[in-house]
Design an enzyme around this catalytic site. Structure first.
Site, PDB file in Angstrom:
ATOM      1  N   SER A  64       9.664 -38.956 -17.574  1.00 34.84           N
ATOM      2  CA  SER A  64       9.473 -40.077 -18.493  1.00 34.84           C
ATOM      3  C   SER A  64       9.860 -41.398 -17.837  1.00 34.84           C
ATOM      4  O   SER A  64      10.693 -41.450 -16.927  1.00 34.84           O
ATOM      5  CB  SER A  64      10.326 -39.891 -19.753  1.00 34.84           C
ATOM      6  OG  SER A  64       9.949 -38.726 -20.444  1.00 34.84           O
TER       7      SER A  64
HETATM    8  N1  SAH Z   1      12.508 -35.183 -20.373  1.00 34.18           N
HETATM    9  C1  SAH Z   1      11.524 -34.979 -19.335  1.00 34.18           C
HETATM   10  C2  SAH Z   1      10.145 -35.320 -19.871  1.00 34.18           C
HETATM   11  C3  SAH Z   1       9.112 -34.428 -19.296  1.00 34.18           C
HETATM   12  S1  SAH Z   1       7.512 -34.583 -19.998  1.00 34.18           S
HETATM   13  C4  SAH Z   1      11.841 -35.777 -18.096  1.00 34.18           C
HETATM   14  O1  SAH Z   1      12.533 -36.800 -18.191  1.00 34.18           O
HETATM   15  O2  SAH Z   1      11.425 -35.393 -17.025  1.00 34.18           O
HETATM   16  C5  SAH Z   1       7.593 -33.498 -21.391  1.00 34.18           C
HETATM   17  C6  SAH Z   1       7.960 -32.058 -21.122  1.00 34.18           C
HETATM   18  O3  SAH Z   1       7.828 -31.353 -22.365  1.00 34.18           O
HETATM   19  C7  SAH Z   1       7.052 -31.337 -20.134  1.00 34.18           C
HETATM   20  O4  SAH Z   1       7.846 -30.759 -19.135  1.00 34.18           O
HETATM   21  C8  SAH Z   1       6.345 -30.271 -20.974  1.00 34.18           C
HETATM   22  O5  SAH Z   1       6.069 -29.072 -20.279  1.00 34.18           O
HETATM   23  C9  SAH Z   1       7.365 -30.048 -22.092  1.00 34.18           C
HETATM   24  N2  SAH Z   1       6.822 -29.473 -23.327  1.00 34.18           N
HETATM   25  C10 SAH Z   1       5.607 -29.685 -23.900  1.00 34.18           C
HETATM   26  N3  SAH Z   1       5.494 -28.971 -25.044  1.00 34.18           N
HETATM   27  C11 SAH Z   1       6.655 -28.283 -25.190  1.00 34.18           C
HETATM   28  C12 SAH Z   1       7.142 -27.338 -26.163  1.00 34.18           C
HETATM   29  N4  SAH Z   1       6.414 -26.953 -27.220  1.00 34.18           N
HETATM   30  N5  SAH Z   1       8.392 -26.833 -25.995  1.00 34.18           N
HETATM   31  C13 SAH Z   1       9.155 -27.195 -24.928  1.00 34.18           C
HETATM   32  N6  SAH Z   1       8.735 -28.065 -23.977  1.00 34.18           N
HETATM   33  C14 SAH Z   1       7.514 -28.598 -24.094  1.00 34.18           C
END
Ligand code: SAH
Length: 213
Positions: A64
């Site tokens: 993010s």
């Molecule tokens: N907090 C992370 C953001 C990553 S992007 C960072 O700072 O790097 C969002 C993440 O949510 C992705 O890794 C994706 O695989 C995950 N995601 C999407 N749907 C999800 C779900 N239903 N349950 C858990 N994780 C999920």
């Protein structure tokens, strides 16, 4: 894994940029100054690490944007020993920010590749959540509920009921809701049955998908 005074300088600058954009929470700014974000992305793209932008990581996902991480962390008013559920571990950067703020963190990721990678990587940097969970964030984590705060870091098409149900009274759920652009939405639990809802502007996220993979 290398962290140098040059990286530290870039982090101080990034914290200043976020301050100018309205981030005031000292705990959040200190976390941004401390966490080596360049180690959370592929080393050949290190020069992008301290710009205020999202960046691709493994499994078609993104780390993010620093402003988004800071905004979500500040909005949730994280306090020491708060029990937090994070949906979307991804690179683990948001997790590290919550841990720097001395919260107790449970974090769920649905992509197995990222779950494996990040659950090995974060502890090496000294960041230890209570638990890494490979699972579906739509279901929350009933066995560790209720939570003080729940943070969703993927864009949800709707607000999953279990997440609201797993909040303490007085607890907050912060979730980006929508299909293409996402409206950052804050729910505060007022009682067993009542929730206050506030919309806090548009953000861009990768989609929250159902089921683990
Ligand atoms: N907090 C992370 C953001 C990553 S992007 C960072 O700072 O790097 C969002 C993440 O949510 C992705 O890794 C994706 O695989 C995950 N995601 C999407 N749907 C999800 C779900 N239903 N349950 C858990 N994780 C999920």
């Amino acid at each position: 894994m290398r962290d140098t005074s040059k990286h530290q300088g870039l982090r101080n600058k990034l914290a200043q940029v976020l301050e100018r954009k309205g981030i005031q929470d000292i705990g959040v700014l200190n976390a941004i100054r401390k966490i080596p974000r360049h180690l959370f992305i592929d080393s050949s793209f290190e020069s992008h690490a301290y710009q205020d932008k999202a960046f691709p990581i493994a499994a078609n996902q993104t780390i993010s944007q620093p402003y988004t991480v800071a905004f979500q962390s500040q909005t949730l008013n994280i306090q020491k020993d708060h029990r937090i559920l994070e949906i979307g571990t991804g690179s683990g950067y948001q997790t590290a920010v919550l841990l720097e703020m001395n919260a107790e963190v449970y974090t769920i990721e649905r992509q197995h590749e990222l779950f494996k990678k990040t659950s090995l990587f974060l502890p090496k940097l000294g960041y230890k959540p209570k638990r890494f969970i490979f699972g579906d964030g739509y279901k929350g984590l009933a066995e560790k509920a209720p939570f003080d705060k729940i943070i969703v870091t993927a864009g949800a098409p709707y607000v999953p009921k279990p997440l609201l149900a797993q909040l303490k009274v007085g607890g907050m759920l912060l979730i980006p809701v929508g299909d293409e652009t996402h409206i950052m939405t804050l729910f505060t639990r007022k009682s067993a049955t009542e929730f206050d809802k506030k919309e806090l502007g548009d953000f861009a996220f990768v989609p929250m998908l159902e089921d683990k993979q």
